[in-house]
Design a protein around this motif. Structure first.
Motif, short mmCIF file in Angstrom:
data_model
loop_
_atom_site.label_atom_id
_atom_site.label_comp_id
_atom_site.label_asym_id
_atom_site.label_seq_id
_atom_site.Cartn_x
_atom_site.Cartn_y
_atom_site.Cartn_z
N SER A 1 -0.60 8.80 14.29
CA SER A 1 -1.71 7.87 14.02
C SER A 1 -2.87 8.18 14.96
O SER A 1 -2.71 8.84 15.99
CB SER A 1 -1.25 6.43 14.24
OG SER A 1 -0.77 6.25 15.57
N ASN B 1 0.57 9.34 9.83
CA ASN B 1 -0.81 9.74 10.17
C ASN B 1 -1.86 9.07 9.29
O ASN B 1 -3.04 9.41 9.37
CB ASN B 1 -0.94 11.26 10.10
CG ASN B 1 -0.78 11.77 8.67
OD1 ASN B 1 -0.59 10.98 7.72
ND2 ASN B 1 -0.81 13.08 8.51
N ARG B 2 -1.42 8.14 8.44
CA ARG B 2 -2.42 7.38 7.66
C ARG B 2 -2.81 6.10 8.39
O ARG B 2 -3.57 5.28 7.86
CB ARG B 2 -1.88 7.05 6.27
CG ARG B 2 -1.80 8.31 5.39
CD ARG B 2 -1.12 8.08 4.08
NE ARG B 2 -1.14 6.70 3.69
CZ ARG B 2 -0.07 6.08 3.17
NH1 ARG B 2 1.06 6.73 3.03
NH2 ARG B 2 -0.14 4.82 2.80
N TYR C 1 -10.52 2.38 3.26
CA TYR C 1 -9.36 1.97 4.07
C TYR C 1 -8.86 0.59 3.61
O TYR C 1 -9.64 -0.23 3.12
CB TYR C 1 -9.76 1.83 5.54
CG TYR C 1 -9.95 3.11 6.31
CD1 TYR C 1 -11.08 3.90 6.13
CD2 TYR C 1 -9.02 3.53 7.24
CE1 TYR C 1 -11.27 5.07 6.84
CE2 TYR C 1 -9.20 4.70 7.97
CZ TYR C 1 -10.33 5.46 7.77
OH TYR C 1 -10.51 6.61 8.49
N SER D 1 -0.65 2.61 -3.27
CA SER D 1 -1.74 3.57 -2.97
C SER D 1 -1.27 4.45 -1.81
O SER D 1 -1.72 4.33 -0.69
CB SER D 1 -3.03 2.83 -2.60
OG SER D 1 -2.73 1.62 -1.91
N LEU E 1 3.56 4.34 8.04
CA LEU E 1 2.30 4.94 7.57
C LEU E 1 2.06 6.31 8.19
O LEU E 1 1.28 7.11 7.70
CB LEU E 1 1.12 4.02 7.91
CG LEU E 1 1.03 2.71 7.13
CD1 LEU E 1 0.07 1.75 7.81
CD2 LEU E 1 0.58 2.99 5.69
N ARG F 1 -1.81 7.21 -0.71
CA ARG F 1 -2.67 8.06 0.12
C ARG F 1 -3.67 7.24 0.94
O ARG F 1 -4.40 7.76 1.76
CB ARG F 1 -3.43 9.05 -0.78
CG ARG F 1 -2.50 10.04 -1.53
CD ARG F 1 -3.26 10.99 -2.43
NE ARG F 1 -4.32 11.70 -1.73
CZ ARG F 1 -4.10 12.72 -0.88
NH1 ARG F 1 -2.86 13.08 -0.62
NH2 ARG F 1 -5.07 13.33 -0.28
N ARG F 2 -3.71 5.94 0.70
CA ARG F 2 -4.73 5.13 1.37
C ARG F 2 -4.46 5.02 2.87
O ARG F 2 -3.34 4.78 3.30
CB ARG F 2 -4.78 3.73 0.75
CG ARG F 2 -5.98 2.91 1.24
CD ARG F 2 -5.97 1.48 0.72
NE ARG F 2 -5.99 1.39 -0.73
CZ ARG F 2 -7.09 1.50 -1.47
NH1 ARG F 2 -8.25 1.76 -0.90
NH2 ARG F 2 -7.04 1.38 -2.78
N LYS F 3 -5.50 5.16 3.67
CA LYS F 3 -5.37 4.96 5.12
C LYS F 3 -5.43 3.46 5.41
O LYS F 3 -6.12 2.70 4.72
CB LYS F 3 -6.51 5.66 5.86
CG LYS F 3 -6.40 7.20 5.84
CD LYS F 3 -7.34 7.78 6.89
CE LYS F 3 -7.18 9.29 6.97
NZ LYS F 3 -8.09 9.99 6.02
N HIS G 1 0.82 -1.22 0.00
CA HIS G 1 0.00 0.00 0.00
C HIS G 1 0.85 1.26 0.00
O HIS G 1 0.48 2.27 -0.59
CB HIS G 1 -1.00 -0.03 1.16
CG HIS G 1 -2.09 -1.04 0.94
ND1 HIS G 1 -3.06 -0.86 -0.01
CD2 HIS G 1 -2.29 -2.27 1.45
CE1 HIS G 1 -3.84 -1.93 -0.06
NE2 HIS G 1 -3.39 -2.80 0.81
N HIS H 1 -13.02 11.51 11.32
CA HIS H 1 -12.13 11.46 12.48
C HIS H 1 -12.88 11.92 13.73
O HIS H 1 -12.45 12.79 14.44
CB HIS H 1 -10.82 12.21 12.24
CG HIS H 1 -9.85 11.27 11.61
ND1 HIS H 1 -8.70 10.87 12.20
CD2 HIS H 1 -9.92 10.55 10.47
CE1 HIS H 1 -8.06 9.97 11.45
NE2 HIS H 1 -8.80 9.78 10.38
#
Ligand SMILES: CC(C)(COP(=O)(O)O)[C@@H](O)C(=O)NCCC(=O)N[C@@H](CSSC[C@H](N)C(=O)O)C(=O)O
Length: 342
Positions: A248, A182-183, A92, A46, A180, A48-50, A42, A327
């Protein structure tokens, strides 16, 4: 001055001690490789994926090393499995750390249900095995969602059984997720044991129910079993302070049965662990109401309207998923659910 545990040890020290005196799960290294591959995929494909780590199901506390008896924590895995589906729906990637054989995303609609999965099947005139007509539409939707998650490598299923398995896995996965930043999101819905039997006090073999030894000596009278448990280290503080990626979001669940304790215990957990959100729920009403408790002292109840509280509609997780997507708190705009302050 680092925060300290109740026993005066610096936060994290007790957790370290736990990991030195208890053996890791046999599957840990294979799970670590799977998780590294998943995260790397990921990060590369991807960016930008969380990615959310959803924990689900109850942990066990074995009474014997060669386990015949164990203490279990209540959880069918509905919260975790249903929320995982909504996280996938919201884009996600999901690492699903779950109690072995508990409910899983997508298959939960057909496994563990009161009616056996064969009740959904039939034999056509030409002998083919088919899904009965009345279940085709829903099963097609679930199957398409499941294939989408699998084909795009959006769902990684990792099982645990004991509380020791769970803690080793949680630590490893959190550290593997660090790139990752903050994703990364942690959604801790697993029902984690608060007490355990330290290795050095654990019986090796099945505990005998009568007081005679292998040779048949002794009166043979049935005996009481007195179990002496120690507190499991408060791992949430170590997760927040060192394991989890910087930036996170960490969401834990607080389960109570006494309504008068729920919000205060959730507030206590936030004050103690300094994470982002505690979702409180009562055992008796967990399927249709939860309360979001944040460090600003706000409590927002999310309730599924009475009309939608049927067992088959997993209302509250959808509402939590929408609230989570924003969030959590600034705009809890929930279709179908009601948000009440306080
Ligand atoms: C288990 C349920 C109720 C879902 O039920 P199913 O849908 O049937 O799966 C879940 O919503 C939940 O409250 N999960 C969290 C339960 C839990 O054990 N929470 C801990 C906090 S996380 S464990 C944290 C550890 N004890 C520590 O303090 O570090 C607690 O209430 O104390």
């Amino acid at each position: 001055m680092p925060p300290h545990q109740a026993n005066g040890l610096p936060a994290g020290h007790e957790a370290d001690d736990y990991f030195h005196t208890n053996p890791p799960p046999k599957a840990l290294s294979s799970h670590q490789s799977l998780a590294r591959e998943f995260i790397q995929y990921h990060l590369e494909n991807s960016p930008r994926r969380k990615v959310v780590l959803v924990t689900s199901g109850g942990t066990t506390v074995p009474l014997e090393n060669q386990t015949v008896r164990f203490i279990d924590n209540f959880s069918a895995g509905t919260r975790g499995a249903t929320s995982a589906e909504y996280f996938l729906q919201e884009g996600y990637a999901v690492i699903f750390l779950h109690r072995q054989f508990s409910l899983l995303p997508y298959s939960r609609h057909y496994s563990h249900s009161t009616n056996c999965f064969l009740d959904f099947m039939d034999e056509a005139e030409d002998g083919r095995v088919i899904v009965r007509k009345e279940y085709q539409d829903k099963m097609r939707r679930v199957l398409q969602q499941y294939h989408h998650a699998k084909d795009n490598r959006l769902l990684l299923l990792l099982p645990f059984t004991t509380v020791t398995d769970y803690l080793f896995e949680l630590r490893s996965l959190a550290v593997i997720m660090q790139p990752l930043g903050n994703r990364a999101l942690f959604y801790l819905a697993a029902a984690v044991s608060d007490f355990f039997i330290p290795r050095e006090r654990m019986e090796e073999h099945k505990i005998q129910s009568r007081d005679n030894d292998a040779g048949g000596q002794g009166s043979g009278a049935s005996r009481q079993l007195v179990v002496n448990l120690d507190p499991v280290p408060k791992f949430l503080s170590t997760l927040v302070q060192s394991w989890a990626p910087k930036g996170s979001m960490i969401v834990s669940f607080k389960l109570e049965t006494n309504p008068s304790l729920l919000v205060s215990k959730a507030e206590q957990a936030l004050k103690r662990y300094h994470h982002d959100l505690v979702i409180g729920n009562l055992l008796s009403t967990r399927k249709w109401e939860v309360v979001f408790v944040t460090s600003d002292g706000e409590e927002r109840w999310i309730r599924v309207p009475k009309a939608r509280r049927s067992k088959s509609i997993s209302g509250v997780e959808e509402l939590v998923g929408k609230a989570e997507r924003k969030h959590g708190m600034e705009h809890v705009d929930l279709e179908g659910g009601t948000v009440t302050e306080g």
